[in-house]
Design an enzyme around this catalytic site. Structure first.
Site: not given
Ligand code: NOJ
Length: 559
Positions: A205, A250
């Site tokens: 993440d 990500e």
């Molecule tokens: C990215 C995640 O995809 C999202 O769903 C989340 O709210 C944020 N990071 C914070 O963890």
């Protein structure tokens, strides 16, 4: 073709399927999806052709950001199951040829995490430096917040000690301080724990925020001058512990900046990254009925090391972000696919799923999924895409696309036997409700979207040219057409997609081919002849799509 290579670097030709245990299948009837339910559907996923499950966070949580606010990195949310259930799932998946990865959310914790509780208890707590604190009043950071509907600063005053803590996301998600070696040790231990239980890696993440040290003190930064060295260390750690585990990151940044997160030419940081730029330009291309933005995005991808890979997608669990388009481009996509304000979120994205955006047009829908699997990279599906689920705009914010999986036309779409008000989110209503869109009906319908996506997955897996090869975008006269030639070793595949509504004939010329070869259609029966100069005329219906394997007369590949 060296088929043996495809098992070695498995993730280059994988089909990844993202799901949230909470919304997939409730087996004990309490209204919440659970591991016991998911394990019941492993055969469904194997039949679909999925080779890698990505589990959204299943850890104990404050549950204010759908599990991305974690209170115990080592635990399992009791509503979903136990460690034993996780292990049974991983083992059963493996038996069906599927690996399992899970979200690793270590940019931040929940403010209910024991580390943060200890950290905020006093300025001299041994956990104080697990997070990033400042004593002086912060400047205006309203332009830096990720969720502008809820936050106007990345700093939050903590009354108890009178200092401010950093939170890139919501204020209840304090950022961990990776400059602190004790935090880095804890993160490695967490990863090691889940890898030991059988995970094949992680979807990581918010990687740029994780590595960010801008808000640390100069002194801190001096002790940790190269955050990318840390990412390299994590990649090699996963490699050492598993042999073939992955980090799927990500990183929603421009392509040039993504290159650094792969580790540049060395390819020793993230194994895979989502192609956010490609995804956003796919929507722009669809809105315009012109393949040029997508072609440009594909051409502009930085060259990456053979040890890395792009992950392609058309939908994920968040807002369908359009943040990297220009303002006017974003408005074009909004106008085409989400004109009402309630369909948009954060001023930058859409909270819709693809089928309603395309007014349910089956030709366009199939063309987009055909394109997804034809793009160079590893495709990632979000649960329900394979049956054409829609969204529920009555559900708040990004949660509109995280409604229960639709298994049948029964109550709650077959997701749960509980009363509807006990579900994590209400099921979709109207034309995309379970009465009209569900797995059970589509399983027995050879013309269903489910059958089509299953075929695409089968073909993608049989064509490692797509995941591993070189992709060339062919010149041809139609602006609305994307023609790609994917080549790996001695195999070549031509894919042609028509983003426009008009039928057209696409002339192509394939170097090194003559009339002894032909183009074998992989999605329907038939083939297209080549002439002595390697020329062919490919007919495409409006929103048509074709996968054509270049087949020599003596080819022994199965079609
Ligand atoms: C990215 C995640 O995809 C999202 O769903 C989340 O709210 C944020 N990071 C914070 O963890």
């Amino acid at each position: 073709m060296r088929v043996t290579d495809t098992s070695d670097v498995w993730w280059k030709t994988a089909v990844v399927y993202c799901l949230d245990v909470e919304t997939f299948l409730d087996w004990d009837g309490d209204g919440t999806g659970d591991f016991a339910g998911l394990v019941q559907r492993i055969d469904y996923l194997a039949d679909l052709g999925v080779t890698c499950l990505w589990l959204m966070p299943f850890y104990p949580t404050g549950d204010r950001d759908d599990g991305y606010d974690i209170t115990d990195f080592y635990g399992v949310d009791a509503r979903l199951g136990t460690h034993g259930d996780v292990v049974e799932l991983i083992r059963t998946a493996r038996d069906r040829g599927m690996r399992v990865i899970a979200d690793l959310v270590v940019n931040h914790t929940s403010d209910k995490h024991p580390w943060f509780k200890a950290s905020r208890s006093s300025t001299d707590s041994p956990y104080r430096d697990f997070y990033i604190w400042r004593a002086d009043a912060p400047p205006d950071t309203s332009a830096e917040v990720v969720f502008p509907d809820a936050e106007d600063s990345i700093w939050q005053l903590d009354e108890r000690t009178g200092e401010f803590y950093l939170h890139r996301f919501y204020r209840y998600q304090p950022d961990l301080n990776i400059v602190n070696p004790a935090v880095r040790d804890e993160i490695a231990k967490v990863m090691g724990f889940w890898l030991e239980l059988g995970l094949s890696g992680f979807r990581v993440d918010a990687v740029p925020f994780l590595l960010e040290t801008q808000e640390n003190t100069q002194q801190d930064k001096a002790t940790f001058p190269d955050p990318h060295a840390y990412l390299r260390a994590l990649r090699s750690f996963v490699g050492r512990r598993t042999g073939d585990g992955i980090l799927l990151g990500e990183v929603n940044l421009p392509h040039e900046e993504q290159a650094a997160f792969f580790g540049g030419g060395d390819g020793d940081e993230l194994t895979m990254q989502f192609d956010f730029i490609g995804m956003q330009n796919l929507y722009l291309a669809m809105a315009r009925g012109d393949a040029a933005p997508l072609a440009a995005a594909l051409r502009a991808r930085p060259v990456i090391s053979p040890d890395c890979q792009w992950a392609t997608f058309v939908r994920n669990h968040d807002e369908l972000t359009l943040d990297k388009l220009s303002d006017s481009e974003r408005q074009e996509v909004f106008a085409a696919f989400g004109p009402q304000e309630t369909m948009q979120v954060f001023g930058r994205g859409l909270r819709r799923r693809l089928p309603p955006m395309l007014d349910g047009d089956p030709r366009r829908l199939r063309m987009v999924y055909s394109l997804l699997f034809a793009l160079p990279g590893t495709p990632v599906l979000f649960y329900g895409e394979e049956i054409g689920m829609g969204e529920n705009l009555a559900v708040e914010g990004r949660m509109a696309v995280r409604t229960p999986m639709q298994w049948s036309a029964d109550t709650n779409g077959g997701f749960s036997t509980a009363r509807p008000n006990r579900l994590p989110a209400p099921v979709v209503e109207g034309g995309y409700s379970p009465a009209h869109v569900n797995v059970s009906d589509q399983r027995s319908d050879p013309d269903s979207l489910l059958a089509f996506v299953t075929l695409l997955i089968q073909r993608y897996r049989e064509c490692p040219e797509l995941g591993r090869g070189e992709c060339t975008i062919l010149e041809q006269p139609h602006a609305q057409v994307l023609a790609m030639l994917s080549t790996w070793d001695d195999g070549s595949l031509l894919t042609v997609h028509n983003l426009g509504a008009e039928r057209c004939t696409v002339p192509v010329q394939l170097d090194g081919c003559d009339a002894t070869s032909c183009l074998t259609d992989l999605l329907v029966q038939g083939n297209v002849p080549l002439d002595d100069g390697g020329r062919a005329e490919v007919v495409l219906e409006g929103y048509g799509h074709r996968w054509l394997r270049v087949t020599a007369a003596d080819s022994r590949r199965l079609v």
